[in-house]
Motif scaffolding. Structure first.
Motif, PDB file in Angstrom:
ATOM      1  N   GLU A  49       6.517  31.160  67.752  1.00 41.74           N
ATOM      2  CA  GLU A  49       6.199  32.583  67.767  1.00 41.74           C
ATOM      3  C   GLU A  49       5.376  32.981  66.543  1.00 41.74           C
ATOM      4  O   GLU A  49       4.459  33.801  66.640  1.00 41.74           O
ATOM      5  N   THR A  50       5.668  32.386  65.397  1.00 38.29           N
ATOM      6  CA  THR A  50       4.903  32.668  64.178  1.00 38.29           C
ATOM      7  C   THR A  50       3.448  32.255  64.355  1.00 38.29           C
ATOM      8  O   THR A  50       2.527  33.001  64.002  1.00 38.29           O
ATOM      9  N   VAL A  52       1.854  31.918  67.185  1.00 44.15           N
ATOM     10  CA  VAL A  52       1.235  32.800  68.180  1.00 44.15           C
ATOM     11  C   VAL A  52       0.800  34.095  67.511  1.00 44.15           C
ATOM     12  O   VAL A  52      -0.301  34.602  67.764  1.00 44.15           O
ATOM     13  N   ARG A  53       1.610  34.613  66.632  1.00 37.84           N
ATOM     14  CA  ARG A  53       1.229  35.846  65.925  1.00 37.84           C
ATOM     15  C   ARG A  53       0.048  35.597  65.003  1.00 37.84           C
ATOM     16  O   ARG A  53      -0.818  36.463  64.861  1.00 37.84           O
ATOM     17  N   ALA A  54      -0.013  34.435  64.397  1.00 39.70           N
ATOM     18  CA  ALA A  54      -1.168  34.092  63.565  1.00 39.70           C
ATOM     19  C   ALA A  54      -2.429  34.008  64.427  1.00 39.70           C
ATOM     20  O   ALA A  54      -3.502  34.457  64.020  1.00 39.70           O
ATOM     21  N   TRP A  55      -2.295  33.450  65.606  1.00 42.95           N
ATOM     22  CA  TRP A  55      -3.430  33.342  66.517  1.00 42.95           C
ATOM     23  C   TRP A  55      -3.907  34.717  66.966  1.00 42.95           C
ATOM     24  O   TRP A  55      -5.092  34.972  67.081  1.00 42.95           O
ATOM     25  N   ARG A  56      -2.953  35.635  67.180  1.00 43.27           N
ATOM     26  CA  ARG A  56      -3.312  36.992  67.610  1.00 43.27           C
ATOM     27  C   ARG A  56      -3.897  37.836  66.481  1.00 43.27           C
ATOM     28  O   ARG A  56      -4.618  38.801  66.741  1.00 43.27           O
ATOM     29  N   HIS A  57      -3.551  37.518  65.248  1.00 44.50           N
ATOM     30  CA  HIS A  57      -4.006  38.306  64.092  1.00 44.50           C
ATOM     31  C   HIS A  57      -4.641  37.402  63.035  1.00 44.50           C
ATOM     32  O   HIS A  57      -4.153  37.340  61.893  1.00 44.50           O
ATOM     33  N   VAL A  75       6.332  36.327  58.270  1.00 38.13           N
ATOM     34  CA  VAL A  75       6.371  36.569  59.714  1.00 38.13           C
ATOM     35  C   VAL A  75       7.587  35.869  60.319  1.00 38.13           C
ATOM     36  O   VAL A  75       8.312  36.443  61.140  1.00 38.13           O
ATOM     37  N   ASN A  78      10.692  37.767  59.533  1.00 36.08           N
ATOM     38  CA  ASN A  78      10.762  38.999  60.325  1.00 36.08           C
ATOM     39  C   ASN A  78      11.175  38.718  61.766  1.00 36.08           C
ATOM     40  O   ASN A  78      11.940  39.482  62.362  1.00 36.08           O
ATOM     41  N   ILE A  79      10.679  37.634  62.324  1.00 29.64           N
ATOM     42  CA  ILE A  79      11.064  37.259  63.694  1.00 29.64           C
ATOM     43  C   ILE A  79      12.561  36.972  63.750  1.00 29.64           C
ATOM     44  O   ILE A  79      13.265  37.431  64.661  1.00 29.64           O
TER      45      ILE A  79
END
Length: 181
Positions: A49-50, A52-57, A75, A78-79
């Motif tokens: 998930e971390t 994926v969030r890096a990929w999105r942002h 991140v 926080n998850i």
């Protein structure tokens, strides 16, 4: 066509970014998440998930504010925090065991079942319906039902047999004549 090539380059760049992040920071992220969760499988989910969030942002990784690893660890934390809060917000799931009582069915099913049975009962003759009401709903014996209805016990047995057969046909849609023939 140019837009297609541009998108393919972006996709390749995104894949390279995530692959590089995982190669450089994956072990540290996994170790950190495992330490916080106490569960390797949950930690792997957090790492995924971390990333994926890096990929999105991706802009957050190159903004010059702090280190990439620091951002990734924040991140991940926080998850994990969000997951702990989500678990705390709902009741704990308890597995059924011989010592626990089973979970009660939804009452809506019972309501629907009652409506279906009442509709089927209304399709019976009044003689058959009265016998079933006495035996099954009032819990009377054949003799008690016979006394309440003012008919012989043999008549109660016969009517209950034919009433149940009619109900069976109503619910299954198959008559005994069809099965025998």
């Amino acid at each position: 066509m140019a837009a297609l090539w541009s998108r393919k380059r972006e996709t390749a760049a995104d894949e390279a970014l995530i692959r590089t992040l995982y190669e450089e920071h994956g072990r540290a992220l996994l170790a950190y998440a495992t330490r916080l969760t106490g569960d390797r499988a949950a930690a792997e989910d957090v790492v995924q998930e971390t990333l994926v969030r890096a990929w999105r942002h991706p802009e957050a990784l190159v903004n010059g504010k702090g280190s990439v690893r620091g951002w990734l660890l924040t991140v991940a934390r926080n998850i994990i925090t969000d997951r702990v809060r989500a678990r705390a917000a709902r009741p704990q799931e308890v597995a059924e065991s011989p010592g626990t009582t089973p979970v009660a069915r939804d009452h809506a099913e019972a309501v629907v079942d009652s409506v279906v049975v009442l509709e089927a009962l209304h399709q019976l003759s009044s003689d058959h319906r009265d016998v079933l009401l006495e035996i099954y709903f009032r819990g009377r014996s054949v003799t008690e039902a016979a006394e309440a209805l003012g008919v012989p016990p043999g008549t109660v047995k016969s009517r209950s047999h034919y009433a149940l057969r009619a109900l069976r046909e109503t619910f299954t849609g198959v008559s005994l004549k069809e099965v025998a023939g």
